[in-house]
Design an enzyme around this catalytic site. Structure first.
Site, PDB file in Angstrom:
ATOM      1  N   ASP A 107       0.803  -1.214   0.000  1.00 11.23           N
ATOM      2  CA  ASP A 107       0.000   0.000   0.000  1.00 11.23           C
ATOM      3  C   ASP A 107       0.844   1.276   0.000  1.00 11.23           C
ATOM      4  OD1 ASP A 107      -2.042   1.791   0.238  1.00 11.23           O
ATOM      5  OD2 ASP A 107      -2.438   1.390   2.348  1.00 11.23           O
ATOM      6  N   ASP A 307      -1.656   6.501  -6.432  1.00  8.78           N
ATOM      7  CA  ASP A 307      -1.994   5.485  -5.442  1.00  8.78           C
ATOM      8  C   ASP A 307      -2.072   4.088  -6.046  1.00  8.78           C
ATOM      9  OD1 ASP A 307      -2.778   4.653  -2.851  1.00  8.78           O
ATOM     10  OD2 ASP A 307      -4.869   4.616  -3.485  1.00  8.78           O
TER      11      ASP A 307
END
Ligand SMILES: *[C@@H]1O[C@H](CO)[C@@H](O)[C@H](O)[C@H]1NC(C)=O
Ligand SMILES: *[C@@H]1O[C@H](CO)[C@@H](O)[C@H](O)[C@H]1NC(C)=O
Ligand SMILES: *[C@@H]1O[C@H](CO)[C@@H](O)[C@H](O)[C@H]1NC(C)=O
Ligand SMILES: *[C@@H]1O[C@H](CO)[C@@H](O)[C@H](O)[C@H]1NC(C)=O
Ligand SMILES: *[C@@H]1O[C@H](CO)[C@@H](O)[C@H](O)[C@H]1NC(C)=O
Ligand SMILES: *[C@@H]1O[C@H](CO)[C@@H](O)[C@H](O)[C@H]1NC(C)=O
Length: 427
Positions: A107, A307
């Site tokens: 992440d 992201d």
């Protein structure tokens, strides 16, 4: 004294080859949640089901990113913006000595590395065996006086006063808490080479609950903060990592993440843009315009988050509206509604299955990135194609569909993000 220096010397001898093997650079397989190699794979789901689910997850994650973004921008501390349910890419990691294999969510939107540990009160039901710190010879609790403890958003001391405790509360009521500790992490790199990283600081969770998936056992945070894997490896990887996401329609080949020398993005077609770097955790770049067919839509210098865990691209509503207007003038196909309301621009392609959709050029500060329909449109079902760019107030996110088939390099020392078009199934 002599025995202490001897012990130190042996420790150094032990560490040197490990650090050297990481220093040369290494690459690790990134497993998409929907790939057959993933513990989250559900063979009963079609490609269309998966696209729609990942799109819904994007919207949920966007809410949390927006919250984190506004808190960080106002100088407030915030906790991990991401709930593990938003898992898109996973990594296999061996924790401890002897090793305990876990699948961790990779992440770029969070920092702390954490995994569930034994004993775990209130833990969500989990299929993989939990890591037992008592059985690992390399596990060490971190003292609450250590500087690493102060890097936590809300550091605390255990009631016996010795151990650094962490707690992350997620916006939806999920939480994880436990001991901040250090442990050896072993990554299985390309060519089945083991890369052992000693003394990784991580959260050993003894209490986690909420909307977590039950077959992934933790997170590897790649954010900009001090506790992320990238910051911890630091000079060993020259503070560089990169990844190449294969198209989501491709399930037989895995994506890859690289560190150190392997993460240098080079070649004739490389473009790069400054990382804005004013926010803790999130990576942001400046978006300056969008161009469709030589027709530009200027953007008022807009900071967008790049992201890994958001699937769709999310932009300001006025920008998305202008983009949709330009696209509908060029694409002469009947429009259809997405019954779920996630997508706002969809076309019926049943009579034109081979329709070519126009490229969209994203101009970041100094870097023009031309995205083909692979990066900007998704197939919703057999006969429907939708724009994978959706509107949300006060938020910009370049999602993972937009990043497919680019080799994307993060260089934290030089604060630059580089892109090179690539066939990620081959490189
Ligand atoms: C994990 O979740 C799946 C799907 O929600 C469920 O079928 C399975 O029983 C769960 N496993 C455990 C150990 O709870
Ligand atoms: C990160 O670490 C540096 C020292 O290495 C320290 O000065 C800085 O305050 C830390 N940042 C946070 C948010 O704790
Ligand atoms: C102190 O408390 C922590 C958290 O409950 C525990 O993990 C640790 O083993 C304790 N340390 C000692 C010396 O009892
Ligand atoms: C990779 O290495 C591990 C441990 O050294 C071994 O158990 C495994 O079989 C190897 N896998 C392949 C595909 O060679
Ligand atoms: C865009 O501009 C270039 C150079 O100005 C020109 O060659 C090209 O034909 C234009 N493309 C379209 C679709 O108008
Ligand atoms: C798409 O077009 C076909 C052929 O014109 C039509 O039969 C079908 O109902 C349309 N689908 C939707 C969802 O409107």
């Amino acid at each position: 004294m002599a025995s202490t220096s001897l012990a130190l010397f042996s420790l150094l001898l032990l560490l040197l080859p490990l650090l050297a093997s990481a220093k040369g650079g290494f690459s690790i397989e990134l497993i998409h949640r929907d790939s057959p190699k993933s513990p989250l794979h559900d063979p009963s789901k079609t490609l269309f089901d998966r696209v729609r689910e990942d799109a819904r997850r994007s919207i949920a994650r966007a809410e949390r990113l927006r919250h984190a973004f506004s808190l960080a921008a106002s100088g407030d501390t915030y906790q991990s913006p991401v709930i593990p349910d938003a898992a898109i890419y996973l990594m296999e990691v061996d924790v401890g000595t002897p090793t305990n294999k876990i699948f961790a969510i990779v992440d770029t939107g969070s920092d702390l590395i954490w995994t569930d540990c034994k004993p775990c009160k209130d833990c969500y039901p989990q299929e993989a065996p939990l890591f037992d710190p008592k059985k690992s010879s390399t596990y060490r609790d971190i003292s609450c006086r250590a500087s690493t403890c102060s890097y936590l958003p809300e550091p605390a001391c255990s009631t016996n006063g010795s151990t650094c405790q962490y707690t992350y509360n997620y916006a939806d009521g999920s939480h994880t808490s436990g001991n901040l500790a250090s442990e050896t992490f072993t990554f299985r790199a390309a060519g089945n080479r083991s890369v052992k990283i000693p003394k990784v600081t991580f959260g050993c969770s003894h209490d986690s609950q909420g909307t977590f998936d039950n077959s992934s056992a933790g997170i590897v945070g790649l954010g900009t903060g001090n506790l992320s894997l990238v910051s911890q490896l630091g000079s060993v990887i020259d503070k560089k990592f990169s990844y190449c996401f294969v198209p989501h329609t491709e399930t037989s080949v895995s994506s890859k993440i690289s560190f150190g020398a392997n993460a240098v993005v080079s070649g004739r077609n490389v473009v790069s843009t400054p990382l804005l770097g004013q926010l803790e955790t999130l990576y942001t770049v400046s978006l300056q315009s969008l161009t469709v067919d030589n027709d530009s839509i200027p953007v008022n210098s807009f900071a967008v988050i790049i992201d890994s865990g958001t699937t769709l691209t999310i932009l300001d509503p006025t920008l998305v509206q202008s983009l949709e207007q330009k696209l509908t003038k060029i694409i002469h196909l009947p429009r259809v509604q997405d019954p779920e309301g996630t997508f706002s621009l969809c076309f019926n392609v049943s009579k034109n299955p081979k329709e070519q959709f126009p490229d969209i050029t994203f101009l970041f500060d100094g870097a023009a990135l031309t995205l083909s329909s692979l990066n900007t449109f998704v197939r919703y079902d057999e006969n429907t194609v939708c724009l994978a760019i959706v509107a949300q107030d006060d938020l910009g996110v370049i999602g993972n569909i937009a990043q497919q088939n680019f080799h994307i390099g993060y260089d934290l020392d030089n604060q630059r993000l580089s892109f090179a078009p690539a066939d990620c199934t081959k490189s």
